[in-house]
Scaffold this motif. Structure first.
Motif, PDB file in Angstrom:
ATOM      1  N   ASP A 276      56.630  25.438  41.102  1.00  0.00           N
ATOM      2  CA  ASP A 276      57.265  25.589  42.405  1.00  0.00           C
ATOM      3  C   ASP A 276      57.219  27.053  42.839  1.00  0.00           C
ATOM      4  N   LYS A 277      57.777  27.342  44.011  1.00  0.00           N
ATOM      5  CA  LYS A 277      57.703  28.693  44.584  1.00  0.00           C
ATOM      6  C   LYS A 277      58.474  29.722  43.772  1.00  0.00           C
ATOM      7  N   ASP A 278      59.417  29.250  42.920  1.00  0.00           N
ATOM      8  CA  ASP A 278      60.210  30.170  42.114  1.00  0.00           C
ATOM      9  C   ASP A 278      59.623  30.414  40.730  1.00  0.00           C
ATOM     10  N   GLY A 279      58.470  29.835  40.459  1.00  0.00           N
ATOM     11  CA  GLY A 279      57.815  30.042  39.169  1.00  0.00           C
ATOM     12  C   GLY A 279      58.209  29.043  38.097  1.00  0.00           C
ATOM     13  N   ASN A 280      59.075  28.084  38.419  1.00  0.00           N
ATOM     14  CA  ASN A 280      59.392  27.033  37.454  1.00  0.00           C
ATOM     15  C   ASN A 280      58.182  26.114  37.298  1.00  0.00           C
ATOM     16  N   SER A 281      58.011  25.572  36.103  1.00  0.00           N
ATOM     17  CA  SER A 281      56.831  24.751  35.850  1.00  0.00           C
ATOM     18  C   SER A 281      57.203  23.460  35.123  1.00  0.00           C
ATOM     19  N   TRP A 282      56.352  22.473  35.281  1.00  0.00           N
ATOM     20  CA  TRP A 282      56.501  21.173  34.650  1.00  0.00           C
ATOM     21  C   TRP A 282      55.139  20.728  34.153  1.00  0.00           C
ATOM     22  N   ASN A 283      55.077  20.244  32.916  1.00  0.00           N
ATOM     23  CA  ASN A 283      53.844  19.723  32.353  1.00  0.00           C
ATOM     24  C   ASN A 283      54.045  18.253  31.983  1.00  0.00           C
ATOM     25  N   VAL A 284      53.154  17.403  32.465  1.00  0.00           N
ATOM     26  CA  VAL A 284      53.244  15.966  32.237  1.00  0.00           C
ATOM     27  C   VAL A 284      52.018  15.505  31.454  1.00  0.00           C
ATOM     28  N   SER A 285      52.268  14.781  30.368  1.00  0.00           N
ATOM     29  CA  SER A 285      51.203  14.140  29.594  1.00  0.00           C
ATOM     30  C   SER A 285      51.345  12.636  29.749  1.00  0.00           C
ATOM     31  N   ALA A 286      50.252  11.956  30.104  1.00  0.00           N
ATOM     32  CA  ALA A 286      50.305  10.525  30.409  1.00  0.00           C
ATOM     33  C   ALA A 286      49.348   9.743  29.528  1.00  0.00           C
ATOM     34  N   GLU A 287      49.860   8.627  28.999  1.00  0.00           N
ATOM     35  CA  GLU A 287      49.067   7.735  28.150  1.00  0.00           C
ATOM     36  C   GLU A 287      49.063   6.339  28.766  1.00  0.00           C
ATOM     37  N   PRO A 288      47.894   5.821  29.187  1.00  0.00           N
ATOM     38  CA  PRO A 288      47.833   4.458  29.729  1.00  0.00           C
ATOM     39  C   PRO A 288      48.127   3.413  28.661  1.00  0.00           C
ATOM     40  N   ILE A 289      48.918   2.387  29.051  1.00  0.00           N
ATOM     41  CA  ILE A 289      49.257   1.319  28.113  1.00  0.00           C
ATOM     42  C   ILE A 289      48.938  -0.065  28.677  1.00  0.00           C
TER      43      ILE A 289
END
Length: 378
Positions: A276-289
């Motif tokens: 986001d604009k404030d430098g916060n980050s999110w990392n998402v790992s996805a596994e199809p089931i």
């Protein structure tokens, strides 16, 4: 032509509601829904579209269970009244706008039925407009919102009933212009010189928030449209804000990586990175089931494609064993997959979620390693 909706203060043009503001024959108004059992054993999807300038309305209900997918299709001459969202035994009912929608597939000769209620748990979140030209001609210009929710009810296949209790749901509503129906005549557009599309879209329910991500890319992997947002979720629909959601976090950076199953164009894993604009980050790992082929609700379908004229009223049924599917067949390239996802943010919070990973890649895409029109991953 005056219809009952003209009695409401909802006009956006000088025409009656039954008359679209433009004469483009591909003008449309469309619902899409899915519902997911959290363990991924089944996923159902619904597609329902109105194409007033083509005078067609169609609807689809499809379920993937284990290693098999079933589909009901219906098509009719479009009604003039916009509140008549019924195609044979399939109907959509707006119980409470933006909060509750009922989908029913009454008993029919195809032995696929449902009675399902979608209850929202988020705002209807507007996504970026899709705008695409081909040699100066607008071929896509639409608006869309996405909303998260939960399902209650049942569906049945050949008499076997499946209870649906708090199934994880996503829906979208879109309208405008996009390529549908039988192809136009005349000279081919310039896009035929290097045809193709790359689209990845992924809404994920993490319990208290949802991520919503989508991107188009060109043949060399450069984004032509990309967006990602974090949207609050609510246990009580009465707590959902009426219009704007102050808790939405809009991302200023959104990147993704797809790993493809060998010999296919179906994703084996996905990674997303948001900031986001404030430098916060999110990392998402996805596994199809679990997988779901979109031709089950009319996408890329040669017979039951969106807006195809089938007659005054026609219905049909199909089914596919996944082991028999040629995954590089054009009709099967467009997929939704149920994903288990893990999201870690820069503050050390980890969340587990369930959602959808949509992908369609047709033609060359350098970043993915696809060199030809329908080659699979190496």
């Amino acid at each position: 032509m005056i219809t009952s909706f003209d009695d409401y203060c909802i006009h956006q043009t000088s025409q009656p509601i039954a008359e679209p503001s433009q004469s483009d024959r591909n003008f449309y108004d469309r619902y899409w829904f899915n519902g997911i059992q959290p363990d991924g054993d089944w996923i159902f999807e619904i597609g329902f579209g109105l194409y007033p300038n083509r005078r067609v309305m169609d609807g689809h209900f499809s379920v993937a269970i284990g290693d098999k997918q079933y589909a009901f299709h219906g098509s009719r001459r479009a009604p003039k009244e916009r509140g008549e969202t019924v195609v044979g035994p399939l109907s959509i009912e707006i119980v409470t706008p933006m909060r509750a929608i009922k989908v029913s597939l009454a008993p029919n000769e195809h032995n696929i039925e449902c009675e399902l209620l979608f209850t929202a748990c988020s705002i209807a979140h507007e996504e970026p407009k899709n705008l695409m030209y081909d040699d100066g001609h607008v071929i896509m210009n639409n608006s869309r919102f996405t909303q998260m929710g939960y399902w209650e009810g049942f569906f049945s296949i050949d008499g076997k009933r499946y209870e649906v209790k708090r199934a994880i749901g996503t829906r979208d509503k879109s309208w405008g212009v996009r390529p549908v129906g039988e192809p136009a005549g005349g000279a081919p557009g310039l896009l035929n010189n290097d045809p193709g599309v790359y689209w990845v879209w992924s809404p994920v329910n993490f319990g208290d928030v949802a991520t919503q991500f989508g991107t188009f890319e060109d043949r060399d992997g450069h984004p032509t449209q990309v967006s990602a947002d974090l949207v609050p979720l609510y246990d009580n629909p009465d707590d959902i804000p009426a219009l704007e959601e102050p808790g939405v976090i809009k991302m200023t950076e959104a990147k993704h990586t797809i790993t493809w199953n060998k010999g296919t164009r179906r994703a084996a894993a996905a990674q997303m990175h948001y900031e986001d604009k404030d430098g916060n980050s999110w990392n998402v790992s996805a596994e199809p089931i679990q997988r779901f082929y979109m031709l089950g609700i009319g996408y890329n379908h040669f017979e039951w494609g969106h807006a195809y004229w089938k007659g005054e009223l026609e219905t049909g049924r199909e089914e596919w064993n996944f082991s028999d599917v040629n995954e590089l067949d054009y009709q099967f390239l467009h997929t939704h997959q149920v994903i288990k996802a893990t999201m870690k943010d820069s503050k050390g919070v980890t969340r587990q979620g369930i959602g959808t990973l949509e992908s369609i890649v047709i033609g060359r895409h350098t970043t993915s390693g696809f060199k030809d029109f329908f080659d699979g991953a190496e």
